[in-house]
Design a protein around this motif. Structure first.
Motif, PDB file in Angstrom:
ATOM      1  N   VAL A  52      14.247  -6.649  -2.624  1.00 50.38           N
ATOM      2  CA  VAL A  52      15.181  -5.544  -2.399  1.00 50.38           C
ATOM      3  C   VAL A  52      14.361  -4.285  -2.133  1.00 50.38           C
ATOM      4  N   VAL A  53      14.679  -3.592  -1.044  1.00 48.55           N
ATOM      5  CA  VAL A  53      14.072  -2.305  -0.715  1.00 48.55           C
ATOM      6  C   VAL A  53      15.108  -1.246  -1.059  1.00 48.55           C
ATOM      7  N   ILE A  54      14.766  -0.358  -2.006  1.00 53.31           N
ATOM      8  CA  ILE A  54      15.732   0.622  -2.508  1.00 53.31           C
ATOM      9  C   ILE A  54      15.240   2.033  -2.230  1.00 53.31           C
ATOM     10  N   GLN A  74      11.048  -5.645  -5.991  1.00 54.80           N
ATOM     11  CA  GLN A  74      11.609  -4.455  -5.360  1.00 54.80           C
ATOM     12  C   GLN A  74      10.529  -3.549  -4.787  1.00 54.80           C
ATOM     13  N   VAL A  75      10.875  -2.908  -3.675  1.00 51.49           N
ATOM     14  CA  VAL A  75      10.114  -1.786  -3.144  1.00 51.49           C
ATOM     15  C   VAL A  75      10.992  -0.567  -3.359  1.00 51.49           C
ATOM     16  N   ILE A  76      10.503   0.387  -4.156  1.00 55.35           N
ATOM     17  CA  ILE A  76      11.245   1.607  -4.458  1.00 55.35           C
ATOM     18  C   ILE A  76      10.675   2.720  -3.588  1.00 55.35           C
ATOM     19  N   ILE A  77      11.554   3.353  -2.805  1.00 62.06           N
ATOM     20  CA  ILE A  77      11.144   4.441  -1.925  1.00 62.06           C
ATOM     21  C   ILE A  77      11.689   5.738  -2.491  1.00 62.06           C
ATOM     22  N   ARG A  93       6.802  -2.338  -5.994  1.00 65.74           N
ATOM     23  CA  ARG A  93       5.952  -1.395  -5.275  1.00 65.74           C
ATOM     24  C   ARG A  93       6.700  -0.077  -5.182  1.00 65.74           C
ATOM     25  N   HIS A  94       5.969   1.026  -5.199  1.00 66.58           N
ATOM     26  CA  HIS A  94       6.550   2.359  -5.060  1.00 66.58           C
ATOM     27  C   HIS A  94       5.947   3.038  -3.841  1.00 66.58           C
ATOM     28  N   LEU A  95       6.791   3.635  -3.023  1.00 64.75           N
ATOM     29  CA  LEU A  95       6.352   4.416  -1.871  1.00 64.75           C
ATOM     30  C   LEU A  95       6.959   5.807  -1.990  1.00 64.75           C
TER      31      LEU A  95
END
Length: 118
Positions: A52-54, A74-77, A93-95
């Motif tokens: 999930v990209v959030i 999850q990728v947290i943006i 992952r955090h961006l």
């Protein structure tokens, strides 16, 4: 990456989903988009996404931390953090914004590789 893997993008804007779809769909992955104004289309176990990209800045934290997505990589943006689902770094992952799409694609690919069944 295996064919049939599924990425869900949770974002008010469609640009992120469109870019991921353009890159990942030719590789056999499904990329879907969820907006908080629409019902979540993933109610059955077999429809659970692999990643999930959030965009945490565009969703209320209680919705972003939905139990529906707990346990899913999850990728947290964005600048917001999701504290309701603490997870090891291997599955999150955090961006920070602004981010570059190659960074996002790399993060998604890493998580998909980690979730691939052997």
């Amino acid at each position: 990456m295996n064919d049939g893997q599924h990425v869900l993008v949770v974002d008010e804007l469609t640009e992120t989903q469109e870019v991921l779809q353009a890159i990942l769909s030719p590789r056999g992955l499904t990329v879907d988009h969820f907006q908080r104004t629409a019902p979540v289309p993933f109610n059955r176990i077999e429809e659970t996404p692999d990643v999930v990209v959030i965009d945490a800045d565009s969703l209320p934290s209680q919705q972003a931390a939905s139990v529906r997505w707990q346990g899913i990589p999850q990728v947290i943006i964005g600048s917001a953090t999701i504290s309701a689902d603490p997870r090891p770094a291997a599955t999150q992952r955090h961006l920070s914004k602004p981010f570059q799409f190659p960074e996002l694609i790399q993060a998604v690919e890493q998580l998909l590789s980690a979730t691939r069944p052997d």
